[in-house]
Motif scaffolding. Structure first.
Motif, PDB file in Angstrom:
ATOM      1  N   ARG A  19       0.846  -1.192   0.000  1.00 51.69           N
ATOM      2  CA  ARG A  19       0.000   0.000   0.000  1.00 51.69           C
ATOM      3  C   ARG A  19       0.876   1.234   0.000  1.00 51.69           C
ATOM      4  NH1 ARG A  19      -4.831  -0.430   4.155  1.00 51.69           N
ATOM      5  NH2 ARG A  19      -5.746   0.954   2.628  1.00 51.69           N
ATOM      6  N   LEU A  20       0.408   2.254  -0.681  1.00 54.87           N
ATOM      7  CA  LEU A  20       1.033   3.572  -0.662  1.00 54.87           C
ATOM      8  C   LEU A  20       0.168   4.495   0.172  1.00 54.87           C
ATOM      9  CD1 LEU A  20       1.919   4.003  -4.425  1.00 54.87           C
ATOM     10  CD2 LEU A  20       3.433   3.310  -2.573  1.00 54.87           C
ATOM     11  N   GLY A  21       0.798   5.437   0.825  1.00 59.10           N
ATOM     12  CA  GLY A  21       0.052   6.408   1.607  1.00 59.10           C
ATOM     13  C   GLY A  21       0.748   7.748   1.599  1.00 59.10           C
ATOM     14  N   THR A  22       0.011   8.764   1.976  1.00 60.10           N
ATOM     15  CA  THR A  22       0.559  10.112   2.115  1.00 60.10           C
ATOM     16  C   THR A  22       0.005  10.732   3.390  1.00 60.10           C
ATOM     17  OG1 THR A  22      -1.213  11.027   0.755  1.00 60.10           O
ATOM     18  CG2 THR A  22       0.846  10.512  -0.364  1.00 60.10           C
ATOM     19  N   ASP A  23       0.725  11.727   3.889  1.00 56.39           N
ATOM     20  CA  ASP A  23       0.221  12.469   5.032  1.00 56.39           C
ATOM     21  C   ASP A  23      -0.069  13.906   4.617  1.00 56.39           C
ATOM     22  OD1 ASP A  23       2.674  13.819   5.017  1.00 56.39           O
ATOM     23  OD2 ASP A  23       3.401  12.895   6.861  1.00 56.39           O
ATOM     24  N   ALA A  24      -0.545  14.696   5.538  1.00 49.72           N
ATOM     25  CA  ALA A  24      -0.937  16.073   5.244  1.00 49.72           C
ATOM     26  C   ALA A  24       0.248  16.952   4.850  1.00 49.72           C
ATOM     27  CB  ALA A  24      -1.649  16.677   6.452  1.00 49.72           C
ATOM     28  N   GLU A  25       1.468  16.532   5.194  1.00 49.97           N
ATOM     29  CA  GLU A  25       2.659  17.309   4.865  1.00 49.97           C
ATOM     30  C   GLU A  25       3.266  16.908   3.529  1.00 49.97           C
ATOM     31  OE1 GLU A  25       5.225  16.830   8.215  1.00 49.97           O
ATOM     32  OE2 GLU A  25       3.801  17.755   9.572  1.00 49.97           O
ATOM     33  N   GLY A  26       2.649  15.958   2.830  1.00 47.08           N
ATOM     34  CA  GLY A  26       3.144  15.549   1.521  1.00 47.08           C
ATOM     35  C   GLY A  26       4.180  14.442   1.547  1.00 47.08           C
ATOM     36  N   ASN A  27       4.424  13.857   2.717  1.00 53.13           N
ATOM     37  CA  ASN A  27       5.345  12.729   2.794  1.00 53.13           C
ATOM     38  C   ASN A  27       4.671  11.488   2.218  1.00 53.13           C
ATOM     39  OD1 ASN A  27       7.412  14.147   4.289  1.00 53.13           O
ATOM     40  ND2 ASN A  27       5.992  14.067   6.009  1.00 53.13           N
ATOM     41  N   ALA A  28       5.473  10.600   1.641  1.00 53.88           N
ATOM     42  CA  ALA A  28       4.950   9.375   1.054  1.00 53.88           C
ATOM     43  C   ALA A  28       5.399   8.175   1.881  1.00 53.88           C
ATOM     44  CB  ALA A  28       5.428   9.231  -0.382  1.00 53.88           C
ATOM     45  N   PHE A  29       4.561   7.146   1.903  1.00 59.34           N
ATOM     46  CA  PHE A  29       4.827   5.957   2.703  1.00 59.34           C
ATOM     47  C   PHE A  29       4.496   4.715   1.880  1.00 59.34           C
ATOM     48  CE2 PHE A  29       3.583   9.455   5.324  1.00 59.34           C
ATOM     49  CZ  PHE A  29       4.499   9.456   6.362  1.00 59.34           C
ATOM     50  N   ILE A  30       5.183   3.616   2.169  1.00 56.27           N
ATOM     51  CA  ILE A  30       4.879   2.339   1.541  1.00 56.27           C
ATOM     52  C   ILE A  30       4.960   1.270   2.628  1.00 56.27           C
ATOM     53  CG2 ILE A  30       7.271   1.951   0.817  1.00 56.27           C
ATOM     54  CD1 ILE A  30       6.116   0.493  -1.659  1.00 56.27           C
ATOM     55  N   ALA A  31       4.026   0.322   2.569  1.00 58.23           N
ATOM     56  CA  ALA A  31       3.993  -0.752   3.557  1.00 58.23           C
ATOM     57  C   ALA A  31       3.381  -1.994   2.928  1.00 58.23           C
ATOM     58  CB  ALA A  31       3.161  -0.341   4.769  1.00 58.23           C
ATOM     59  N   VAL A  32       3.706  -3.128   3.497  1.00 58.72           N
ATOM     60  CA  VAL A  32       3.057  -4.374   3.109  1.00 58.72           C
ATOM     61  C   VAL A  32       1.649  -4.342   3.685  1.00 58.72           C
ATOM     62  CG1 VAL A  32       3.101  -6.883   3.404  1.00 58.72           C
ATOM     63  CG2 VAL A  32       5.236  -5.625   3.064  1.00 58.72           C
ATOM     64  N   ARG A  33       0.676  -4.784   2.890  1.00 61.49           N
ATOM     65  CA  ARG A  33      -0.710  -4.789   3.368  1.00 61.49           C
ATOM     66  C   ARG A  33      -0.812  -5.631   4.628  1.00 61.49           C
ATOM     67  NH1 ARG A  33      -5.383  -7.751   0.166  1.00 61.49           N
ATOM     68  NH2 ARG A  33      -4.156  -9.482   0.965  1.00 61.49           N
ATOM     69  N   GLY A  34      -1.461  -5.085   5.628  1.00 59.14           N
ATOM     70  CA  GLY A  34      -1.625  -5.762   6.902  1.00 59.14           C
ATOM     71  C   GLY A  34      -0.550  -5.412   7.919  1.00 59.14           C
ATOM     72  N   ALA A  35       0.488  -4.731   7.482  1.00 59.00           N
ATOM     73  CA  ALA A  35       1.578  -4.339   8.388  1.00 59.00           C
ATOM     74  C   ALA A  35       1.860  -2.852   8.225  1.00 59.00           C
ATOM     75  CB  ALA A  35       2.825  -5.167   8.105  1.00 59.00           C
ATOM     76  N   GLU A  36       0.796  -2.056   8.136  1.00 58.52           N
ATOM     77  CA  GLU A  36       0.952  -0.626   7.870  1.00 58.52           C
ATOM     78  C   GLU A  36       1.663   0.125   8.983  1.00 58.52           C
ATOM     79  OE1 GLU A  36      -1.782  -2.366   7.210  1.00 58.52           O
ATOM     80  OE2 GLU A  36      -2.247  -1.997   5.107  1.00 58.52           O
ATOM     81  N   ASP A  37       1.787  -0.486  10.161  1.00 57.84           N
ATOM     82  CA  ASP A  37       2.511   0.189  11.233  1.00 57.84           C
ATOM     83  C   ASP A  37       4.031   0.042  11.075  1.00 57.84           C
ATOM     84  OD1 ASP A  37       2.103  -2.536  11.742  1.00 57.84           O
ATOM     85  OD2 ASP A  37       2.309  -2.289  13.906  1.00 57.84           O
ATOM     86  N   HIS A  38       4.472  -0.764  10.120  1.00 57.06           N
ATOM     87  CA  HIS A  38       5.891  -0.923   9.780  1.00 57.06           C
ATOM     88  C   HIS A  38       6.078  -0.453   8.347  1.00 57.06           C
ATOM     89  CE1 HIS A  38       6.622  -3.196  13.410  1.00 57.06           C
ATOM     90  NE2 HIS A  38       5.563  -3.932  13.127  1.00 57.06           N
ATOM     91  N   TYR A  39       6.317   0.833   8.165  1.00 62.24           N
ATOM     92  CA  TYR A  39       6.368   1.416   6.827  1.00 62.24           C
ATOM     93  C   TYR A  39       7.712   2.051   6.537  1.00 62.24           C
ATOM     94  CZ  TYR A  39       5.276   5.506   9.647  1.00 62.24           C
ATOM     95  OH  TYR A  39       5.284   6.475  10.613  1.00 62.24           O
ATOM     96  N   LEU A  40       7.960   2.272   5.254  1.00 60.66           N
ATOM     97  CA  LEU A  40       9.106   3.042   4.792  1.00 60.66           C
ATOM     98  C   LEU A  40       8.587   4.388   4.330  1.00 60.66           C
ATOM     99  CD1 LEU A  40      10.930   0.389   2.600  1.00 60.66           C
ATOM    100  CD2 LEU A  40      11.538   1.127   4.904  1.00 60.66           C
TER     101      LEU A  40
END
Length: 63
Positions: A19-40
């Motif tokens: 999964r890819l994600g973003t925050d309100a500050e424009g940072n990007a994140f990637i994580a394995v589905r189901g382990a979103e608390d351990h992201y890059l």
């Protein structure tokens, strides 16, 4: 902790999903589905280029 807005999972062949994600500050994140608390995290553009390469089959061994 960041408030991350995760996109729908992208799944390759088999059960490899991320999964890819973003925050309100424009940072990007990637994580394995189901382990979103351990992201890059990196810039949105760096992760975008990584995902485009994977989807194009240039690094499908990573999935």
């Amino acid at each position: 902790m960041h408030e991350i807005n995760w996109e729908e999972p992208y799944c390759g062949e088999g059960n490899n999903c991320f999964r890819l994600g973003t925050d309100a500050e424009g940072n990007a994140f990637i994580a394995v589905r189901g382990a979103e608390d351990h992201y890059l995290t990196d810039t949105r553009e760096a992760l975008r280029q990584l995902i485009l390469g994977i989807k194009a089959g240039k690094a499908d061994h990573l999935l």
